[in-house]
Design a protein around this motif. Structure first.
Motif, short mmCIF file in Angstrom:
data_model
loop_
_atom_site.label_atom_id
_atom_site.label_comp_id
_atom_site.label_asym_id
_atom_site.label_seq_id
_atom_site.Cartn_x
_atom_site.Cartn_y
_atom_site.Cartn_z
N ASP A 109 73.14 123.94 -71.42
CA ASP A 109 73.69 124.25 -69.84
C ASP A 109 73.58 123.93 -69.11
O ASP A 109 74.40 124.21 -68.27
CB ASP A 109 73.14 125.36 -69.95
CG ASP A 109 73.40 126.42 -71.39
OD1 ASP A 109 74.16 126.89 -72.00
OD2 ASP A 109 72.13 127.43 -72.10
N MET A 110 72.84 123.00 -68.95
CA MET A 110 73.29 121.76 -67.63
C MET A 110 73.80 120.63 -68.24
O MET A 110 75.10 120.63 -68.99
CB MET A 110 71.50 121.19 -67.90
CG MET A 110 70.37 122.57 -67.00
SD MET A 110 69.10 121.65 -66.95
CE MET A 110 69.16 121.19 -64.94
N THR A 111 74.27 120.48 -66.78
CA THR A 111 75.35 119.66 -66.37
C THR A 111 74.64 117.91 -66.28
O THR A 111 74.08 117.91 -64.75
CB THR A 111 76.86 119.82 -65.43
OG1 THR A 111 76.86 121.01 -65.46
CG2 THR A 111 76.96 118.55 -65.36
N PHE A 112 74.97 117.02 -67.17
CA PHE A 112 74.58 115.71 -67.24
C PHE A 112 75.68 114.95 -66.55
O PHE A 112 76.90 114.82 -66.34
CB PHE A 112 74.54 114.99 -68.19
CG PHE A 112 73.70 114.02 -68.43
CD1 PHE A 112 72.35 113.89 -67.68
CD2 PHE A 112 75.00 112.81 -68.60
CE1 PHE A 112 72.16 112.17 -67.67
CE2 PHE A 112 73.74 111.18 -68.99
CZ PHE A 112 72.47 111.56 -67.78
N HIS A 113 75.32 114.26 -65.01
CA HIS A 113 75.54 113.32 -64.50
C HIS A 113 75.19 111.56 -65.03
O HIS A 113 73.79 111.04 -64.14
CB HIS A 113 75.41 113.69 -62.45
CG HIS A 113 75.44 114.49 -62.39
ND1 HIS A 113 77.22 114.97 -61.79
CD2 HIS A 113 74.80 115.94 -62.31
CE1 HIS A 113 76.44 116.60 -62.17
NE2 HIS A 113 75.65 117.19 -62.01
N PRO A 114 76.01 110.89 -66.21
CA PRO A 114 75.16 109.71 -66.16
C PRO A 114 75.32 109.00 -65.01
O PRO A 114 74.40 108.27 -65.07
CB PRO A 114 76.20 109.64 -67.01
CG PRO A 114 77.31 110.95 -67.25
CD PRO A 114 77.26 111.46 -67.09
N GLU A 115 75.69 108.66 -63.83
CA GLU A 115 75.95 107.46 -63.20
C GLU A 115 74.51 107.97 -62.35
O GLU A 115 74.34 106.85 -61.98
CB GLU A 115 77.59 107.79 -62.10
CG GLU A 115 77.39 109.11 -61.55
CD GLU A 115 78.05 110.03 -62.02
OE1 GLU A 115 78.11 111.14 -61.23
OE2 GLU A 115 78.01 110.35 -63.12
N LEU A 116 74.24 109.45 -62.60
CA LEU A 116 72.66 109.32 -61.04
C LEU A 116 71.64 109.17 -62.78
O LEU A 116 70.80 109.52 -62.39
CB LEU A 116 72.96 110.60 -61.02
CG LEU A 116 74.38 110.23 -59.93
CD1 LEU A 116 74.73 112.32 -58.97
CD2 LEU A 116 73.90 109.36 -58.00
N GLU A 117 71.79 109.15 -63.72
CA GLU A 117 71.00 109.67 -64.44
C GLU A 117 70.02 110.75 -64.12
O GLU A 117 69.17 111.16 -64.39
CB GLU A 117 70.13 108.79 -64.46
CG GLU A 117 70.61 106.86 -65.31
CD GLU A 117 70.33 106.16 -65.02
OE1 GLU A 117 68.67 106.34 -64.91
OE2 GLU A 117 70.18 105.11 -65.01
N MET A 118 70.57 112.16 -63.84
CA MET A 118 70.35 113.32 -64.10
C MET A 118 71.27 114.57 -64.39
O MET A 118 72.57 114.21 -64.39
CB MET A 118 70.18 113.22 -62.27
CG MET A 118 70.42 114.92 -61.05
SD MET A 118 70.29 114.36 -59.84
CE MET A 118 70.00 113.39 -58.80
N PHE A 119 70.29 115.59 -64.13
CA PHE A 119 71.13 116.87 -64.92
C PHE A 119 70.49 118.10 -63.74
O PHE A 119 69.97 118.26 -63.43
CB PHE A 119 69.83 117.59 -65.95
CG PHE A 119 69.99 116.15 -67.30
CD1 PHE A 119 71.02 117.07 -68.44
CD2 PHE A 119 69.15 115.57 -67.30
CE1 PHE A 119 70.74 116.72 -68.90
CE2 PHE A 119 69.23 114.94 -68.35
CZ PHE A 119 69.99 115.81 -70.16
N THR A 120 72.02 118.80 -63.76
CA THR A 120 71.78 119.96 -62.55
C THR A 120 72.01 121.19 -63.07
O THR A 120 72.73 121.39 -64.15
CB THR A 120 72.74 119.39 -61.46
OG1 THR A 120 74.13 118.99 -62.06
CG2 THR A 120 72.83 118.05 -60.79
#
Length: 81
Positions: free
Chosen positions: A12-23
């Motif tokens: 249910d989270m959004t993954f940002h591959p360029e930041l290696e982060m979930f939001t």
């Protein structure tokens, strides 16, 4: 003792591959954040940088393999492809 605002599945989270982060959206208007490597290291709390709220992220270490691949990072030892 701190408590979490909610429990959220990794899907249910959004993954940002360029930041290696979930939001994930926070009720304050900002977003909860947690780094991929922190999750691999066993951290399961995503924090909001603008308020004191935290969420508990529900995942298994094996779930992280696809996100390492999306980010173009070699899988750490301990995760099977």
């Amino acid at each position: 003792m701190s408590t979490t605002y909610d429990q959220i599945e990794i899907e249910d989270m959004t993954f940002h591959p360029e930041l290696e982060m979930f939001t994930y959206p926070c009720p304050c208007g900002d977003r909860f954040e947690i780094l991929l490597d922190d999750m691999f290291d066993g951290i399961k709390l995503a924090v909001c940088p603008s308020c004191s709220l935290m969420i508990d992220v529900i995942f298994e270490v094996e779930d992280l393999a696809e996100y390492y691949e999306q980010a173009g990072i070699a899988l750490p030892e301990g995760i099977a492809a």
